[in-house]
Design a protein around this motif. Structure first.
Motif, PDB file in Angstrom:
ATOM      1  N   ALA A  21       0.832  -1.302   0.001  1.00  0.00           N
ATOM      2  CA  ALA A  21       0.064  -0.013  -0.122  1.00  0.00           C
ATOM      3  C   ALA A  21       0.824   1.269   0.081  1.00  0.00           C
ATOM      4  O   ALA A  21       0.522   2.172  -0.664  1.00  0.00           O
ATOM      5  N   SER A  22       1.808   1.164   0.760  1.00  0.00           N
ATOM      6  CA  SER A  22       2.822   2.538   0.706  1.00  0.00           C
ATOM      7  C   SER A  22       3.183   2.840  -0.615  1.00  0.00           C
ATOM      8  O   SER A  22       3.030   3.928  -1.068  1.00  0.00           O
ATOM      9  N   ALA A  23       3.576   1.675  -1.546  1.00  0.00           N
ATOM     10  CA  ALA A  23       4.009   1.878  -2.956  1.00  0.00           C
ATOM     11  C   ALA A  23       2.917   2.792  -3.589  1.00  0.00           C
ATOM     12  O   ALA A  23       3.242   3.653  -4.323  1.00  0.00           O
ATOM     13  N   ILE A  24       1.734   2.132  -3.595  1.00  0.00           N
ATOM     14  CA  ILE A  24       0.530   2.704  -4.290  1.00  0.00           C
ATOM     15  C   ILE A  24       0.268   4.339  -3.635  1.00  0.00           C
ATOM     16  O   ILE A  24      -0.031   5.321  -4.743  1.00  0.00           O
ATOM     17  N   ALA A  25       0.439   4.458  -2.515  1.00  0.00           N
ATOM     18  CA  ALA A  25       0.288   5.699  -1.952  1.00  0.00           C
ATOM     19  C   ALA A  25       1.236   6.691  -2.532  1.00  0.00           C
ATOM     20  O   ALA A  25       1.058   7.676  -2.738  1.00  0.00           O
ATOM     21  N   TRP A  26       2.441   6.294  -2.730  1.00  0.00           N
ATOM     22  CA  TRP A  26       3.613   7.357  -3.044  1.00  0.00           C
ATOM     23  C   TRP A  26       3.344   7.704  -4.685  1.00  0.00           C
ATOM     24  O   TRP A  26       3.405   8.588  -4.938  1.00  0.00           O
ATOM     25  N   LYS A  27       2.873   6.419  -5.297  1.00  0.00           N
ATOM     26  CA  LYS A  27       2.818   6.503  -6.708  1.00  0.00           C
ATOM     27  C   LYS A  27       1.424   7.687  -6.812  1.00  0.00           C
ATOM     28  O   LYS A  27       1.493   8.526  -7.853  1.00  0.00           O
ATOM     29  N   HIS A  28       0.593   7.712  -6.105  1.00  0.00           N
ATOM     30  CA  HIS A  28      -0.469   8.561  -5.987  1.00  0.00           C
ATOM     31  C   HIS A  28      -0.440   9.997  -5.143  1.00  0.00           C
ATOM     32  O   HIS A  28      -1.185  10.711  -5.122  1.00  0.00           O
ATOM     33  N   HIS A  29       0.669  10.148  -4.846  1.00  0.00           N
ATOM     34  CA  HIS A  29       1.330  11.076  -3.923  1.00  0.00           C
ATOM     35  C   HIS A  29       0.207  11.216  -2.863  1.00  0.00           C
ATOM     36  O   HIS A  29      -0.336  12.604  -2.342  1.00  0.00           O
ATOM     37  N   LEU A  30      -0.108  10.132  -2.169  1.00  0.00           N
ATOM     38  CA  LEU A  30      -1.061  10.464  -0.946  1.00  0.00           C
ATOM     39  C   LEU A  30      -0.274  10.154   0.215  1.00  0.00           C
ATOM     40  O   LEU A  30       0.428   9.270   0.581  1.00  0.00           O
ATOM     41  N   THR A  31      -0.166  11.391   1.045  1.00  0.00           N
ATOM     42  CA  THR A  31       0.571  11.398   2.181  1.00  0.00           C
ATOM     43  C   THR A  31      -0.083  11.966   3.304  1.00  0.00           C
ATOM     44  O   THR A  31      -1.076  12.879   3.319  1.00  0.00           O
ATOM     45  N   ILE A  32       0.184  11.758   4.404  1.00  0.00           N
ATOM     46  CA  ILE A  32      -0.321  12.510   5.781  1.00  0.00           C
ATOM     47  C   ILE A  32       0.792  12.818   6.525  1.00  0.00           C
ATOM     48  O   ILE A  32       1.666  12.049   7.142  1.00  0.00           O
ATOM     49  N   GLY A  33       1.176  14.173   6.218  1.00  0.00           N
ATOM     50  CA  GLY A  33       2.476  14.515   6.778  1.00  0.00           C
ATOM     51  C   GLY A  33       3.666  13.802   6.058  1.00  0.00           C
ATOM     52  O   GLY A  33       3.726  13.703   4.762  1.00  0.00           O
ATOM     53  N   SER A  34       4.365  12.984   6.799  1.00  0.00           N
ATOM     54  CA  SER A  34       5.523  12.321   6.037  1.00  0.00           C
ATOM     55  C   SER A  34       5.362  10.952   5.997  1.00  0.00           C
ATOM     56  O   SER A  34       5.959  10.102   5.183  1.00  0.00           O
ATOM     57  N   PHE A  35       4.088  10.234   6.637  1.00  0.00           N
ATOM     58  CA  PHE A  35       3.544   9.210   6.124  1.00  0.00           C
ATOM     59  C   PHE A  35       2.912   8.877   4.848  1.00  0.00           C
ATOM     60  O   PHE A  35       2.125   9.682   4.233  1.00  0.00           O
ATOM     61  N   PRO A  36       2.917   7.575   4.349  1.00  0.00           N
ATOM     62  CA  PRO A  36       2.267   7.494   3.084  1.00  0.00           C
ATOM     63  C   PRO A  36       0.793   7.414   3.495  1.00  0.00           C
ATOM     64  O   PRO A  36       0.595   6.646   4.702  1.00  0.00           O
ATOM     65  N   ALA A  37      -0.150   7.704   3.074  1.00  0.00           N
ATOM     66  CA  ALA A  37      -1.749   7.772   3.349  1.00  0.00           C
ATOM     67  C   ALA A  37      -2.261   6.429   2.932  1.00  0.00           C
ATOM     68  O   ALA A  37      -2.545   6.583   1.683  1.00  0.00           O
ATOM     69  N   VAL A  38      -2.246   5.553   3.506  1.00  0.00           N
ATOM     70  CA  VAL A  38      -2.774   3.946   3.122  1.00  0.00           C
ATOM     71  C   VAL A  38      -4.055   3.542   3.528  1.00  0.00           C
ATOM     72  O   VAL A  38      -4.445   2.305   3.031  1.00  0.00           O
ATOM     73  N   ASN A  39      -4.787   4.240   4.186  1.00  0.00           N
ATOM     74  CA  ASN A  39      -6.067   3.940   4.839  1.00  0.00           C
ATOM     75  C   ASN A  39      -6.875   3.314   3.645  1.00  0.00           C
ATOM     76  O   ASN A  39      -7.595   2.249   3.894  1.00  0.00           O
ATOM     77  N   ALA A  40      -7.258   4.274   2.623  1.00  0.00           N
ATOM     78  CA  ALA A  40      -8.337   3.990   1.752  1.00  0.00           C
ATOM     79  C   ALA A  40      -7.614   2.551   0.949  1.00  0.00           C
ATOM     80  O   ALA A  40      -8.431   1.614   0.634  1.00  0.00           O
ATOM     81  N   ILE A  41      -6.389   2.484   0.697  1.00  0.00           N
ATOM     82  CA  ILE A  41      -5.825   1.143  -0.025  1.00  0.00           C
ATOM     83  C   ILE A  41      -5.996  -0.040   0.954  1.00  0.00           C
ATOM     84  O   ILE A  41      -6.380  -0.804   0.409  1.00  0.00           O
ATOM     85  N   MET A  42      -5.947   0.053   2.018  1.00  0.00           N
ATOM     86  CA  MET A  42      -6.065  -0.817   2.824  1.00  0.00           C
ATOM     87  C   MET A  42      -7.469  -1.371   3.359  1.00  0.00           C
ATOM     88  O   MET A  42      -7.644  -2.648   3.244  1.00  0.00           O
ATOM     89  N   VAL A  43      -8.327  -0.553   3.256  1.00  0.00           N
ATOM     90  CA  VAL A  43      -9.691  -0.662   3.230  1.00  0.00           C
ATOM     91  C   VAL A  43     -10.154  -1.545   1.892  1.00  0.00           C
ATOM     92  O   VAL A  43     -10.875  -2.670   1.886  1.00  0.00           O
ATOM     93  N   GLY A  44      -9.485  -1.136   0.815  1.00  0.00           N
ATOM     94  CA  GLY A  44      -9.946  -1.826  -0.545  1.00  0.00           C
ATOM     95  C   GLY A  44      -9.246  -3.202  -0.513  1.00  0.00           C
ATOM     96  O   GLY A  44     -10.215  -4.154  -0.439  1.00  0.00           O
TER      97      GLY A  44
END
Lengths: 520, 293, 203, 383
Positions: free
Chosen positions: C125-148
């Motif tokens: 999920a982190s890689a997907i998040a980076w790809k879509h530039h989804l971040t919360i601060g310095s973290f990748p924002a993965v919650n939607a990805i993990m829910v999927g």
């Protein structure tokens, strides 16, 4: 809310009943009392006039009330306001704060108000009891006034062609405008007092008639006889007594004076004569010569100052020695030089001083004309007063003498004196300046305003008397001090006796008394 | 001259209230309600006025009174104001009445909060310089040198009184003023001015307490006057937290001792304590004058 | 009839794990089931471990307590290691982790205690998040990805429901989040253990 | 009716928004914070209808409501744990002043040490203040109860706490049916209670009173509080007619033939109900209205069972006495027809026990008290 269960009718810890239901007055250990202590002005007044009381009325624009208070001790405020030498003002406590209250001006204002608003009494004229007053000077008029008020018939006999005695014949017009006097006399006539002028007792007025027609006699012929000037040349023409000079001027006669005029004497008559002399046509050189110092002059300082200002030359420590005549008229007068030590005059061994003299007026003091009195029968029940008894004195003293005589006569006639007679306050201590609570004085910032009597009266502290300044009511935490029936009063239902009213009273007219005494 | 009507005008106060004889707090309310008028509602916290307001079913004021707990006065008052406005009454002045304890001590948090929010209320502290309702215990309004029930001989309050007006002015509130019962006109003028202002208004009223101060009940006005004339309690106002105006300048500054010697709470203080008090007073007065100039 | 299914989510403060639980519950709710999401946390501090819970079932009424025997454990951050992670996971249950795809055993996998009889699913999920530039601060924002991914693994919510839940709950970068959630849904793979080596197997 | 996945806190905030409040004043504390934040958000958007004031403490929050309520306004606040403990003086005052303030309490343990878990000791230790206390078991119930609390509180002039467990209710997302505006309009009425601060009818409210007077006021408050079940029933009838849901002061499950009965309050209810199918001959009762304590309802529910054992689940403890619900339940069941009569002399207000009062009490036979569990006598009535 719909439904069957109704909201409860709750009782809160709710207070909607006015707190006045609680009578907190029963907490009281001490009770405020209004006391009337004499003010210095009142003590100084020869009439004992209740000055703070009538000033209080003036302050509240109650001129009728002021008049009613004033007349208890002085029925002629217009006259006394004009001619009195106001010892009241000299002793006024307010003078120590800024300027004393202009009491004479206010007195005259009340008198003039009264003249303007006077209405003759309705109803039948007074006839009960009959008293003859001999002499229409201030003593006689005062006595007549009080007797008339008490319902006793009075006739006033005056030897001169006009009424007023000294007021008409002695006092210069600039001090007592004649209109004021004649209005007072008119009012007395309208009150029902009968005046007969040009009748001398024992002369035009037979003693038998007095005896027959009158129950009592009040003798107030004054002190009309000038002490003689016993120096050589004093009997010449061109030498005149001040009394005679003023009398003739006041009667409208022309008295021919020759310059320079020399007036000898130090009393008010001498000063009056000098000032009146200066008013005569063509007269510019008038000198007043007194044998003592200026400070020792019996005349009022204001009068002396006014005379000097008008151009009267003043000389002191000179005692008349001789008048030199030329063609039987005065030409030169010589004076011995004197000095006064411990009240006594000492003639100095120095050469006499000489003054050119055209007319010599002497005012060495007046005395009763005992010869004129000798003709009155001792069988008459007789009261006497005024200058006749006291020797030459002031107008207020004469008014007071007339009032006291009236009181004596009423007692003799078993008449109660009229209500509202002045109360005298002997025995109570005078309210001194130090006692006053001036910190709270509402009128402290006001300055003298002669043009507005009401405002000027507002400056009166009312020493020893409630002047309705309102501080007692303003500072009462219990709202117990209230304005009722035109005065401040304590509602004992609520007074807890804290004493703030008495403590803050500027005039010291309130004291706290122990126990359950009702406030007065 | 005041007219008899003005002199006896009791404001919203009824006669028959249960304050001690000569009570400065009763007088304070009498005078201030004269200026505020009938459209006033009182919120009263624990203090002498909890009693003076009357024991139900009685009331000592001709306006609504809501009693509240000791620390809550400013918040309850703010609530009443908003509640009234919400109910369509924008006119009624809500006046919170508190003693010095309810202002300087236990009520300070709510007071500061309400001032900071600029609530549209008038907060009046009638300061009798100790917890007088309970027999005179030290509060932080008790001046240096005072003997109290909690600082008995040989102790005395050895810390200076809080400068409440400056604390309140520091909140930047529209209006803050001192007043005292001897200067009725001054107090009237200030409350009349406050009435026209919207937002938080604070009053510090020196309110002499004869039993608490060990003075005679007839000294209330005199003590109040002396406190002002000696510059111990200057009469001034502060607008918008910064514009200081002196509303009365004593013609001649009276020595503090004249004021102190009338009160048993200051008795038997040593000379150096009295001098320290005078020095502190002089310093405070100079500081105030600087703020004014 | 669906038995009540319980989920436990592990993450760190700031990663949006509470939100992930809410989105997941929302997605299940959209399938006509009842679901609840709740969390326990201390004072809100970034980086501190946070646990959230989801229950799903056909009955409206279900227990109101923590999940002690989860059917699914979801780990949003592979750096979270320790015995707490699979603790209580039911036999035959599922562990879903956000971890990089690797032939090698990742540090997360090697931290798991031996002997667990559960299946492991992985999505990077982190890689997907980076790809879509989804971040919360310095973290990748993965919650939607993990829910999927979890929806796919559990089979309790369709991609459509996940998209709808994301749309409702996640307001920032919605398009990217929707795409990322779909990628998570599609890319999640089972990891099978072969000796000490783990291999991913597509679903 | 739309169904939404929302938390218990959100349900509370939405109910306040729907209830037509005039004023909300609050101070944040975990786990209540989200209620305040949501209300602030409504206010910021102009969707609250009333005013929101963020104050400097919980004490001020409740004081603010006290003032506004005294002016006749509908008021609400929310708190937890230490915040509620800090309010304690005002909770007494507001009940004594008969002000219908509604407050949500999100349960949380009291320190020391610091703890965020939902111990109910915070709200239960306010039980003697005179507030109505309603314990909720779901987000839906939170929404419904807050909506009902306003008319309940206002018709009895008693303040009301709506209590919800922290996290298990406050932070749980679950499905909640939210009403249509038209339904709300039918249920919510504007506040009609009389203002205590009324410039047109000035009164001195809550000044110093005597012990006797306080005794009468406490008696009145006590009796009015006991009217809650009746009033609540009526409100529920009306509520059910519009929304189709109703709530009882106490609710039983599986009581027929149950030999063991579990009693609890709050969110534990659903946990226990979920467990019941696995438990032999066990039923349960949950207490929704804790103040006034529903003694009569509990007794009649228990009569349906064959209970030999009652297990009371108390998420709290009164150290030295034990669980608070257990104590309350025991005292409600004691004297249930078999034990001795309990006579209770109430000297509330601190009034004096006179020898005559005591003699009268001891010497005179008690009046017929059938139906009363505890026979009450008020000292203020004895002369």
């Amino acid at each position: 809310m719909a439904g069957t269960s109704k909201p409860a009718v709750y009782k809160y810890s709710r207070g909607a009943q006015p707190g006045t239901a609680a009578r907190t007055g029963d907490w009281r250990f001490l009770t405020p009392n209004w006391i009337y202590r004499p003010s210095p002005c009142r003590i100084a007044c020869p009439l004992g006039s209740e000055i703070p009381a009538w000033l209080e009325a003036v302050k509240r624009e109650r001129f009728d009330e002021a008049w009613r208070i004033l007349r208890r001790s002085n029925p002629f405020p217009a006259i006394s306001g004009a001619v009195c030498f106001h010892p009241c003002t000299e002793n006024c406590n307010r003078g120590q704060l800024d300027e004393s209250i202009a009491i004479p001006e206010l007195e005259r204002a009340v008198g003039e108000w009264r003249q303007k608003h006077y209405r003759p009494p309705a109803g039948p004229p007074v006839t009960r009891g009959r008293v003859a007053v001999i002499g229409s000077g201030p003593a006689g008029l005062s006595c007549a006034y009080y007797l008339n008020r008490a319902g006793i018939g009075v006739t006033v006999f005056e030897r001169a062609p006009v009424c007023g005695g000294l007021l008409a014949l002695g006092i210069p017009q600039y001090r007592l405008p004649r209109a004021l006097l004649s209005r007072e006399l008119e009012m007395l006539k309208d009150d029902g007092i009968i005046f007969e002028t040009g009748v001398a007792a024992g002369g035009e007025l037979p003693l038998d008639r007095l005896n027959e027609e009158y129950d009592l006699l009040f003798l107030a012929v004054g002190a009309q006889k000038e002490r003689p000037l016993n120096i050589p040349g004093a009997e010449a023409a061109g030498v005149i007594s001040a009394y005679e000079f003023l009398r003739r001027v006041n009667l409208g006669e022309t008295v021919r004076l020759v310059e320079p005029v020399i007036v000898v004497g130090g009393g008010n008559a001498a000063v009056d004569a000098a000032r009146v002399a200066l008013l005569q046509e063509g007269i510019t050189r008038v000198s007043l010569v007194y044998r003592r110092t200026r400070k020792e002059m019996p005349a009022t300082a204001d009068e002396v100052d006014a005379a000097e200002k008008e151009g009267v030359q003043l000389y002191f420590n000179l005692s008349p020695q001789a008048l030199r005549l030329e063609e039987e008229r005065p030409a030169e007068i010589l004076f011995e030089q004197t000095e006064t030590a411990e009240g006594k005059i000492k003639v100095l061994p120095a050469p006499p001083r000489s003054f050119a003299c055209g007319t010599l007026i002497y005012a060495l003091g007046q005395q009763p004309d005992w010869e004129a009195l000798g003709r009155l029968s001792r069988e008459l029940t007789l009261f006497a007063g005024g200058d006749l008894v006291s020797g030459p004195s002031t107008v207020p003293a004469a008014i007071q003498a007339g009032r006291l005589a009236a009181a004596g006569i009423m007692e003799r006639l078993k008449r109660r004196p009229g209500t509202g007679e002045a109360q005298f306050l002997e025995g109570k201590p005078v309210v001194g300046f130090e006692e006053l609570n001036l910190a709270a004085l509402p009128s402290a910032h006001l300055t003298r305003r002669l043009s507005d009597p009401v405002a000027e009266a507002g400056r009166c502290i009312g020493c020893g008397t409630c002047s309705s300044c309102g501080l007692c009511a303003l500072y009462c935490p219990d709202l117990a001090v209230q304005w009722r029936r035109e005065r401040y009063d304590v509602n004992l239902d609520y007074c807890k006796g804290c004493g703030l009213c008495a403590r803050e009273c500027p005039a010291r007219a309130l004291v706290m008394k122990g126990g359950w005494e009702d406030a007065c | 001259m005041i007219t008899p009507e003005e002199a006896q005008n009791g404001g919203l106060l009824y006669a028959g209230h249960p304050a001690c004889p000569g009570c400065g707090a009763a007088l304070s309310v009498r005078y201030l309600t004269r200026a505020l008028g009938e459209k006033t509602a009182f919120v009263i916290t624990a203090s002498c006025w909890s009693i003076i307001a009357g024991l139900p079913p009685l009331t000592s004021l001709k306006c609504p009174i809501l009693h509240c707990t000791f620390p809550s006065a400013a918040a309850v008052g703010s609530g009443v104001k908003r509640g009234l406005v919400r109910k369509g009454d924008r006119e009624t002045n809500v006046l919170v009445l508190s003693g010095d304890g309810g202002t300087f001590d236990i009520g300070l948090q709510a007071l500061s909060g309400a001032a900071q929010r600029n609530e549209d209320i008038i907060f009046v502290c009638y300061d009798n310089e100790a917890y007088m309702n309970t027999g005179g215990q030290t509060s932080s309004a008790t001046p240096y040198g005072t003997r109290t029930a909690t600082a008995p001989f040989p102790l005395y309050q050895d810390r200076p009184k809080k400068d409440m007006i400056r604390i309140m002015a520091a909140h930047g509130i529209p209006y803050a003023a001192t007043a005292t019962v001897a200067f009725v006109d001054d107090m009237h003028r200030k409350f009349a001015a406050a009435r026209e202002i919207r937002g938080f208004r604070f009053f510090h009223l020196l309110s002499p307490c004869p039993p608490g101060w060990g003075a005679e009940p007839d000294e209330t006005i005199h003590l109040s006057r002396l406190a002002v004339e000696s510059c111990l309690f200057p009469l001034y106002e502060v607008r918008d937290g910064e514009h200081y105006t002196l509303t009365y300048r004593p013609a001649q500054k009276k020595p503090l001792e004249e004021y102190l010697k009338l009160q048993r709470r200051f008795h038997s203080l040593e000379k150096e304590q009295l001098e320290a008090m005078q020095r502190q007073l002089d310093l405070n007065w100079q500081k105030l004058l600087q703020l004014i100039n | 009839m669906l038995e009540m299914t319980e989920f436990r989510f592990h993450g760190r403060g700031g990663q949006g794990i509470v939100l992930a639980a809410a989105v997941f519950a929302e997605a299940i709710f959209r399938e006509g089931l009842y679901a609840r999401a709740f969390s326990l946390f201390g004072a809100e501090r970034r980086g501190a471990p946070v646990t959230a819970f989801v229950r799903a079932g056909q009955e409206r009424l279900m227990p109101r307590c923590r999940v002690y025997r989860p059917d699914y454990v979801m780990v949003i951050d592979p750096t979270m290691t320790g015995t707490a992670i699979p603790a209580g996971l039911k036999e035959g249950g599922v562990l879903l982790v956000n971890d990089r795809e690797s032939e090698e055993e990742t540090p997360f996998l090697s931290s798991l205690p031996p002997g667990g009889s559960y299946r492991i699913y992985r999505v990077d999920a982190s890689a997907i998040a980076w790809k879509h530039h989804l971040t919360i601060g310095s973290f990748p924002a993965v919650n939607a990805i993990m829910v999927g991914a979890l929806a796919r693994v559990s089979g309790l919510a369709s991609l459509e429901s996940v998209r709808a839940a994301v749309e409702k709950r996640i307001t920032a970068r919605l398009e990217d989040n929707l795409q990322a959630a779909a990628e998570g849904y599609r890319q999640v793979k089972e990891v099978t253990a072969v000796g000490r080596n783990f291999q991913a197997r597509s679903l | 009716m739309p169904v939404e996945m929302i938390t218990g806190n959100r349900a509370a905030a939405l109910a306040v928004q729907q209830a037509g409040v005039d004023l909300v004043s609050a101070y944040p504390i975990t786990p209540q914070t989200a209620i305040v934040e949501d209300i602030a958000d409504f206010w910021a958007r102009g969707e609250l209808g009333g005013e929101f004031v963020s104050v400097e403490s919980e004490y001020a929050a409740l004081s603010y409501c006290c003032g506004a309520s005294a002016a006749g306004a509908r008021t609400f606040t929310a708190t937890s744990s230490h915040g509620l403990a800090f309010m304690h003086e005002m909770t007494h005052w507001i009940a004594g002043a008969r002000l219908p303030v509604v407050m949500a309490v999100v349960n949380r343990a009291l320190g020391a040490p610091w703890c965020l878990d939902p111990d109910q000791g915070d709200s239960l230790s306010q039980r003697d203040t005179g507030w109505i206390q309603l314990y909720c078991a779901s987000a839906q119930e939170i929404f419904d109860t807050i909506l009902q609390a306003f008319p309940l509180s206002e018709s009895l002039l008693l303040p009301c706490m709506v209590v919800l467990d922290g996290f298990y209710l406050s932070h749980t997302y679950e499905a909640v049916e939210l009403p249509e505006p038209e339904q709300v309009k039918r249920f919510v009425e504007p506040p009609r209670f009389a203002a205590q601060v009324d410039p047109l009818q000035p009164a001195n409210m809550h000044g110093l009173a005597s012990g006797e007077e306080v005794s009468r006021l406490v008696r009145e408050r006590h009796r009015d509080l006991q009217r809650v079940p009746a009033v609540l029933k009526e409100i529920n009838e009306r509520f059910a007619a519009i929304f189709g849901r109703r709530y009882a002061p106490a609710e039983g499950k599986a009581l027929e033939g149950a030999e063991t009965v579990v009693v609890t309050a709050g969110s534990i209810y659903e946990t226990v109900v979920s467990a019941l199918p696995g438990l032999d001959k066990t039923g349960m009762i949950r207490i929704k209205v804790f103040r006034p304590f529903p003694a009569e309802e509990l007794r009649s529910l228990l009569k349906k069972s064959e209970a030999r054992r009652i297990i009371v689940i108390d998420r709290n403890c009164s150290p030295g006495a034990g669980g608070i619900l257990a104590q309350e339940l025991k005292s409600a069941l004691y004297n249930d027809g078999s034990g001795p009569l309990v006579q209770n002399l109430l000297l509330a207000g601190g009034i004096d026990l006179s020898p005559q009062m005591l003699r009268q009490l001891v010497m005179e036979a008690p009046a017929d008290c059938s139906g009363d569990l505890i026979m009450e006598q008020w000292g203020v009535d004895l002369r």
